[in-house]
Design an enzyme around this catalytic site. Structure first.
Site, PDB file in Angstrom:
ATOM      1  N   LYS A  93      -6.134   2.921  -2.429  1.00  0.00           N
ATOM      2  CA  LYS A  93      -5.309   2.402  -1.339  1.00  0.00           C
ATOM      3  C   LYS A  93      -6.073   2.274  -0.026  1.00  0.00           C
ATOM      4  O   LYS A  93      -5.894   1.302   0.713  1.00  0.00           O
ATOM      5  CB  LYS A  93      -4.064   3.282  -1.153  1.00  0.00           C
ATOM      6  CG  LYS A  93      -3.078   3.206  -2.322  1.00  0.00           C
ATOM      7  CD  LYS A  93      -2.559   1.782  -2.538  1.00  0.00           C
ATOM      8  CE  LYS A  93      -1.439   1.730  -3.563  1.00  0.00           C
ATOM      9  NZ  LYS A  93      -0.914   0.356  -3.762  1.00  0.00           N
ATOM     10  N   SER A 118       0.871  -1.170   0.000  1.00  0.00           N
ATOM     11  CA  SER A 118       0.000   0.000   0.000  1.00  0.00           C
ATOM     12  C   SER A 118       0.909   1.220   0.000  1.00  0.00           C
ATOM     13  O   SER A 118       1.840   1.315  -0.809  1.00  0.00           O
ATOM     14  CB  SER A 118      -0.934  -0.030   1.210  1.00  0.00           C
ATOM     15  OG  SER A 118      -1.789   1.090   1.239  1.00  0.00           O
ATOM     16  N   TYR A 139      -5.934   7.880  -6.202  1.00  0.00           N
ATOM     17  CA  TYR A 139      -4.927   6.946  -5.701  1.00  0.00           C
ATOM     18  C   TYR A 139      -5.255   6.577  -4.253  1.00  0.00           C
ATOM     19  O   TYR A 139      -5.225   5.397  -3.876  1.00  0.00           O
ATOM     20  CB  TYR A 139      -3.552   7.610  -5.796  1.00  0.00           C
ATOM     21  CG  TYR A 139      -2.393   6.725  -5.385  1.00  0.00           C
ATOM     22  CD1 TYR A 139      -2.034   5.618  -6.144  1.00  0.00           C
ATOM     23  CD2 TYR A 139      -1.638   7.013  -4.247  1.00  0.00           C
ATOM     24  CE1 TYR A 139      -0.963   4.818  -5.783  1.00  0.00           C
ATOM     25  CE2 TYR A 139      -0.568   6.233  -3.878  1.00  0.00           C
ATOM     26  CZ  TYR A 139      -0.227   5.128  -4.653  1.00  0.00           C
ATOM     27  OH  TYR A 139       0.821   4.337  -4.283  1.00  0.00           O
TER      28      TYR A 139
END
Length: 281
Positions: free
Chosen positions: A152, A134, A148
């Site tokens: 994650k 991650s 993004y």
């Protein structure tokens, strides 16, 4: 004791560094990538200890095939490393639907596919470790990285749940959270035309910091790769592995702020609970 690893995204970055280090110490590696030719230079030195395959984690059939073939060829896989990733650097209105789709497909759904494909094999062999790469941005946020972060934060929630479900099978899962590191990932970020409405605010500030080189990259990629290996070698799997001075500082600040906000709303939270009738009716 040597181990066998299955790693996605091995053409560059942490995936490539892990592959090199593991082969050098005598382990076997199933190295997968969208461009598997990027690791073929290692075959001359390490021979059949390197197994490679083309793998685009957006393709669920390709994921299943690569995982099944790796287990069939190598007999067992001790550690699965979900490392393939993609980023889009744009404000909320700037990114295109296709850019959003790809970052979610790769980072969230692609990682889910790999884990789901590997679990039947790991359960049958009765042991294994999953390292889900991650980022510090899986628990904190920065302007221009909203999509993004969405991918994650999503994969971290998924993995935190899965870790509980698979523990009885002797399988450990660790979420690896590297901070900002010079791996070339920043240069591969997808971008979009800049909207002036956002350029004057936090999104523009972050964009300029990256362009001017003032966005700090304080971590050593080689040390991060080694820390991941050391963690997988350990007897127990930590749920999270924070890696980087910025990771520690930023995630701690984020968690502290979130806890303070939660506590500030304590009375409101408790006020909506169903009240028991004191008469027991």
């Amino acid at each position: 004791m040597t181990k066998t690893w299955f790693i996605t995204g091995t053409s560059s970055g942490f995936g490539r560094l892990l592959t090199e280090r593991l082969l050098a110490r005598g382990d076997r590696v199933a190295a997968t990538a969208r461009r598997p030719e990027a690791v073929q230079d290692l075959r001359a030195e390490y021979g059949d200890r390197l197994w490679s395959a083309r793998l685009d984690v957006e393709d669920r059939h390709q994921v299943q095939q690569a995982v099944d073939e790796a287990f069939a060829a190598l007999g067992t896989v001790d550690v699965v490393v979900n490392n393939a990733g993609h980023g889009v650097f744009a404000s909320v209105e700037e990114a295109s639907d296709e850019q959003i789709r790809r970052v979610v497909e790769t980072n969230l759904l692609g990682s889910v596919r790999v884990i789901r494909a590997a679990l039947p094999h790991l359960r049958r062999q009765g042991h294994g470790r999953i390292l889900q790469v991650s980022t510090s941005g899986g628990q904190t946020t920065y302007p221009n990285f909203s999509y993004y972060h969405a991918s994650k934060w999503g994969i971290e929630g998924f993995c935190e749940t899965v870790a509980q479900e698979i523990a009885p099978f002797g399988i450990g899962l660790t979420i690896v959270e590297p901070g900002a590191t010079p791996t070339g990932f920043g240069g591969a970020l997808a971008t979009a035309p800049v909207m002036p409405e956002y350029d004057a605010g936090p999104a523009g500030d972050t964009r300029r910091a990256l362009a001017e080189g003032t966005f700090r990259l304080p971590n050593d990629p080689e040390r991060i790769a080694q820390a991941m290996i050391d963690s997988a070698d350990g007897e127990t799997a930590p749920l999270r592995l924070p890696l980087g001075s910025d990771t520690y500082a930023h995630v701690r600040a984020s968690l502290t702020a979130r806890l303070a906000e939660l506590d500030a709303h304590r009375d409101t939270a408790l006020s909506v609970a169903v009240q028991e009738d004191p008469a027991g009716i």
